[in-house]
Enzyme design. Structure first.
Site, PDB file in Angstrom:
ATOM      1  N   SER A 142      42.781  23.636  82.285  1.00  0.00           N
ATOM      2  CA  SER A 142      44.211  23.396  82.475  1.00  0.00           C
ATOM      3  C   SER A 142      44.415  22.285  83.489  1.00  0.00           C
ATOM      4  O   SER A 142      43.586  22.103  84.394  1.00  0.00           O
ATOM      5  CB  SER A 142      44.898  24.677  82.961  1.00  0.00           C
ATOM      6  OG  SER A 142      46.215  24.419  83.391  1.00  0.00           O
ATOM      7  N   TYR A 155      45.323  31.587  88.911  1.00  0.00           N
ATOM      8  CA  TYR A 155      44.983  30.917  87.656  1.00  0.00           C
ATOM      9  C   TYR A 155      44.353  29.557  87.914  1.00  0.00           C
ATOM     10  O   TYR A 155      43.303  29.227  87.360  1.00  0.00           O
ATOM     11  CB  TYR A 155      46.240  30.765  86.797  1.00  0.00           C
ATOM     12  CG  TYR A 155      45.994  30.107  85.450  1.00  0.00           C
ATOM     13  CD1 TYR A 155      45.429  30.827  84.398  1.00  0.00           C
ATOM     14  CD2 TYR A 155      46.321  28.768  85.238  1.00  0.00           C
ATOM     15  CE1 TYR A 155      45.198  30.233  83.167  1.00  0.00           C
ATOM     16  CE2 TYR A 155      46.093  28.168  84.010  1.00  0.00           C
ATOM     17  CZ  TYR A 155      45.533  28.895  82.976  1.00  0.00           C
ATOM     18  OH  TYR A 155      45.296  28.303  81.751  1.00  0.00           O
TER      19      TYR A 155
END
Length: 240
Positions: A142, A155
């Protein structure tokens, strides 16, 4: 694809980008080892694959199950003696919010699924990747790994760790046949994205099928890059 059928393992194969990738690989004639937690969702994937005249190997597995991953590696070795491709797609968003109030359980689960499980997969499956003629591995990352933002602490920490680990592995295996890369899908029309950005119009985002079409190319025998971050947005921009 012009290559011969390959044995490709896909984690998080029951929904989103992973499901789309599994379907596309099966459609191209490859044997997919589909790994996901939900037996029901895996069966639905299998129904879709069979409807097109293809088959898949279903593996209901929670990636927090270290012993299960070890067993998966042994079964791949015993049954096939090789693994041509690995798509490490499974991931959890965890709890978004102030880092100071992140719950320990949620934090640890996010790290375990997004980072530790991928190390376990590498340890269990690398011996069989090295037995293949043109082994390929790709892990989904990501943009927050390199551009952290407020409230995404667990995350983005897990993805930053994943990137460092995978790029290091790529460097270790540079002289081998194995090619190892990262893939950043960017914002995609998936359930996870809807949870992360509830006010966003999903119709402005690429579909899981569109993104998966680029992801599966990274486990093709002809893929020669290694140690790179491939970003879907950059690919889409050059082909627009």
């Amino acid at each position: 694809m012009t290559e011969h059928p390959r044995l490709i393992l896909v984690t998080g194969a029951s929904r989103g980008i992973g499901r789309a990738a599994a379907l596309q690989l099966a459609r191209a004639g490859h044997m997919v080892v589909a790994v996901a937690r939900s037996k029901t969702a895996l069966q639905q994937l299998d129904d879709a694959i069979r409807a097109e005249g293809n088959e898949a190997i279903l593996v209901p597995l929670d990636l927090k199950d270290a012993k299960g991953i070890e067993t998966l590696g042994k079964v791949i070795g015993d049954q096939f003696g090789r693994l041509d491709g690995l798509i490490g797609n499974a991931g959890v968003l965890g709890t978004l919010g102030p880092l100071e109030t992140s719950g320990r359980r949620s934090f640890e689960e996010t790290i375990e699924v997004n980072l530790t499980a991928n190390w376990r997969l590498i340890a269990a499956l690398a011996p069989w990747l090295h037995q293949a003629a043109a082994p390929r591995a790709v892990f989904v990352t990501s943009s927050v790994a390199s551009h952290p933002r407020a409230f995404w602490g667990p995350y983005q920490a897990s993805k930053a760790g994943l990137e460092a680990m995978i790029l290091g592995w790529a460097d270790e295996t540079e002289k081998m046949a194995l090619r190892v890369n990262l893939f950043d899908p960017g914002a995609t029309r998936t359930e996870m994205r809807a949870t992360a950005a509830p006010g966003e119009d999903p119709m402005t985002l690429p579909t899981a099928d569109q993104v998966a079409a680029e992801l599966v190319k990274l486990v093709a025998a002809e893929e020669s890059r290694t140690g790179e971050r491939i970003r879907y947005r950059e690919i889409a921009a050059t082909t627009a």
